[in-house]
Write an enzyme that holds these catalytic residues in place. Structure first.
Site, short mmCIF file in Angstrom:
data_model
loop_
_atom_site.label_atom_id
_atom_site.label_comp_id
_atom_site.label_asym_id
_atom_site.label_seq_id
_atom_site.Cartn_x
_atom_site.Cartn_y
_atom_site.Cartn_z
CD GLU A 299 2.97 12.45 66.46
OE1 GLU A 299 2.33 12.03 67.29
OE2 GLU A 299 2.77 11.91 65.19
N PRO A 300 9.25 11.88 65.43
CG PRO A 300 11.39 12.37 65.84
CD PRO A 300 9.99 12.71 66.04
N GLY A 301 9.86 8.69 64.01
CA GLY A 301 10.07 7.41 64.21
C GLY A 301 11.50 6.82 63.52
NE ARG A 302 10.77 5.75 57.14
CZ ARG A 302 10.24 4.73 57.02
NH1 ARG A 302 11.08 3.59 56.41
NH2 ARG A 302 9.05 4.66 56.76
NE ARG A 339 10.65 -0.18 55.71
CZ ARG A 339 11.35 0.44 54.67
NH1 ARG A 339 12.58 0.01 54.56
NH2 ARG A 339 10.93 1.61 54.07
CE1 TYR A 343 4.83 0.03 53.36
CE2 TYR A 343 6.92 -0.34 54.18
CZ TYR A 343 5.57 -0.18 54.50
OH TYR A 343 5.12 -0.01 55.74
CB CYS A 370 7.99 -21.85 52.14
SG CYS A 370 9.01 -23.18 52.46
CD GLU A 371 5.03 -15.55 49.74
OE1 GLU A 371 4.33 -16.29 50.16
OE2 GLU A 371 5.05 -14.72 48.62
C1 LIG Z 1 4.40 6.16 61.48
C2 LIG Z 1 4.10 7.68 62.31
C3 LIG Z 1 5.01 8.27 62.69
C4 LIG Z 1 6.44 8.23 62.46
O1 LIG Z 1 6.87 8.24 61.00
P1 LIG Z 1 8.38 8.03 60.83
O2 LIG Z 1 8.07 8.14 59.27
O3 LIG Z 1 8.76 6.79 61.31
O4 LIG Z 1 9.04 9.16 61.31
C5 LIG Z 1 4.82 9.54 63.50
N1 LIG Z 1 3.35 9.68 63.94
C6 LIG Z 1 2.24 9.00 63.32
C7 LIG Z 1 0.94 9.38 63.67
C8 LIG Z 1 2.62 7.83 62.67
O5 LIG Z 1 1.50 7.00 62.05
#
Ligand SMILES: *Cc1c(COP(=O)(O)O)cnc(C)c1O
Length: 441
Positions: A299-302, A339, A343, A370-371
């Site tokens: 499940e890649p997002g980033r 971010r 973080y 304003c922070e």
């Molecule tokens: C956030 C998340 C991802 C994606 O993570 P990345 O670091 O963006 O690849 C995949 N699976 C689950 C369940 C997540 O919460």
């Protein structure tokens, strides 16, 4: 360390510099884009997004002999166009809320390929996801399973469900994005026996079909053994469930998390090589446990969208405090990039029109909110000619920027402009003041 690609001169291969010293993004002059669309501006490189999808899809199909699925974790960047691209590339998707489901449906995404996450799905979310034919729910806990069972029973259907487990792995990333440890708000721990009970319970429910197991150890991961250890723990658990309950899962989802390069000191991960090594490792482990590997999901997002994105700002005030530091203020900030505030994330920034000038000044690039915590990055090298009107580029902003953007201080969110083979088009319009105030009654 995970397998990495050779270092490039710029932190990402879709960046270059024109002879007159302008930053080019996917081959297009960023100064021209700032002029045409205004700032702050999110840019996204469509070809880069598609390449990343294909890298994952091809590597996983090869390494797992066709028994793999790649799901784009759409919380990284959720808007209609991205789901259209994912659909075209043959990706599945993760959604975590009704709003993400709504957007995917509007894009015509095939919802049987959607996996519904989150640690607290409301009854309304569950009903809405079922209304829209979401293929898989990833249940976090027993209460949630009960709610899914009840709604599926009401409809006279059977819902496919994965169980979210915590394998007890510390990915050594930022604490706020480490999710696979026993002490986590997500999932049920294997170590405590709760995962076992969760499985037994799921198997007893008539309107739930247990499709398999899920884990996600964290995000911005660079350690190679994280996925190997997580897959060992998960496969051993599967062997245990087979022995105890005769249950053999169809899917094993290993989550997302591969790190991306925000600054030169970080490597560029070789995704294909890493998937191959995870596959080889899992095949050995499965053979040792005398089992067939389930279909493996990632499940890649980033790592799909981060370096396909870049933010352009216009500099305003440059404040030099003698004996202290220099602040360069830009026309965006924590509203479009949360971010650093969340973080302390590192970023690479440039004066996009002065790429050939020496970066002879160290400054903090700050936003307009304003922070005091509204900082994009501290200790950034910039040419000392940077001043009001300079175009400032912040790199690697494709993931968790637009999707985390807010209207703090009633600041409208920037548009998203897609860059594709030298052309550009709008994927998300710039918010107006009227948009921001549109729900006030
Ligand atoms: C956030 C998340 C991802 C994606 O993570 P990345 O670091 O963006 O690849 C995949 N699976 C689950 C369940 C997540 O919460």
């Amino acid at each position: 360390m995970l397998d990495v690609l050779e270092k490039q001169e710029m932190i990402c291969s879709n960046l270059s510099v024109s002879p007159e010293g302008h930053l080019l993004f996917a081959g297009v002059d960023t100064l021209e884009l700032a002029e045409k669309y205004g700032t702050p501006l999110y840019l996204m490189d469509e070809q880069r997004i598609r390449e990343r999808c294909r890298t994952y899809l091809t590597a996983a199909a090869d390494a797992f002999h066709g028994k793999a699925k790649i799901l784009y974790a759409s919380k990284a960047a959720s808007f209609k166009r991205i789901y259209e691209i994912m659909k075209e590339e043959g990706m599945g998707t993760d959604v975590v809320s009704g709003g993400e489901i709504y957007t995917a449906v509007k894009a015509g995404f095939p919802m049987q390929n959607a996996f519904f996450h989150s640690n607290n799905k409301t009854d309304a979310d569950i009903a809405y996801a079922m209304d829209n034919g979401v293929g898989y729910f990833v249940a976090d806990n027993i209460e949630e399973l009960d709610a899914v069972e009840a709604e599926a029973a009401r409809r006279g259907t059977v819902q496919q469900v994965l169980l979210r487990l915590t394998p007890g792995i510390d990915p050594h990333t930022y604490a706020a994005v480490a999710t696979g440890k026993v002490d986590s708000k997500f999932g049920q721990a294997i170590e405590t026996g709760q995962a076992d009970g969760f499985t037994r319970y799921a198997l007893s429910l008539p309107h739930v079909k247990l499709a398999g197991f899920h884990c996600h150890v964290g995000s911005q991961v660079f350690d190679s053994d994280v996925y190997l250890r997580a897959s060992d723990v998960m496969l051993s658990f599967i062997a245990d469930m087979r022995q105890k309950y005769g249950y053999v899962p169809e899917l094993l989802d290993l989550g997302g998390g591969y790190g991306v390069r925000y600054i030169a000191a970080q490597p560029t991960i070789d995704i294909a090589a890493n998937i191959r090594s995870v596959a080889a490792h899992m095949e050995r482990k499965a053979a040792a446990l005398d089992m067939e590997l389930p279909t493996v999901c990632f499940e890649p997002g980033r790592s799909i969208v981060a370096d396909a994105g870049l933010t352009l700002y216009t500099a305003g005030t440059v404040k030099r405090i003698p004996g202290f530091k220099t602040y360069v203020s830009v026309d965006g900030g924590m509203t479009d990039n949360a971010r650093y505030a969340l973080y302390g994330s590192p970023y690479t920034l440039y004066n996009a029109g002065k790429m050939n000038e020496p970066a002879d000044m160290i400054c903090s690039v700050v936003g307009r909110c304003c922070e005091s915590g509204d900082i994009i990055q501290e200790n950034v090298p910039m040419p000392s000619c940077t001043g009001r009107g300079s175009i400032i580029a912040c790199l690697t902003t494709g993931a968790y920027h637009y999707s985390m953007a807010s209207n703090y201080n009633r600041i409208p969110r920037p548009p998203i402009v897609m860059v594709n083979d030298g052309d550009t088009y709008l994927a998300v319009k710039r918010e107006t003041f009227a948009d921001v105030a549109s729900l006030d009654v």
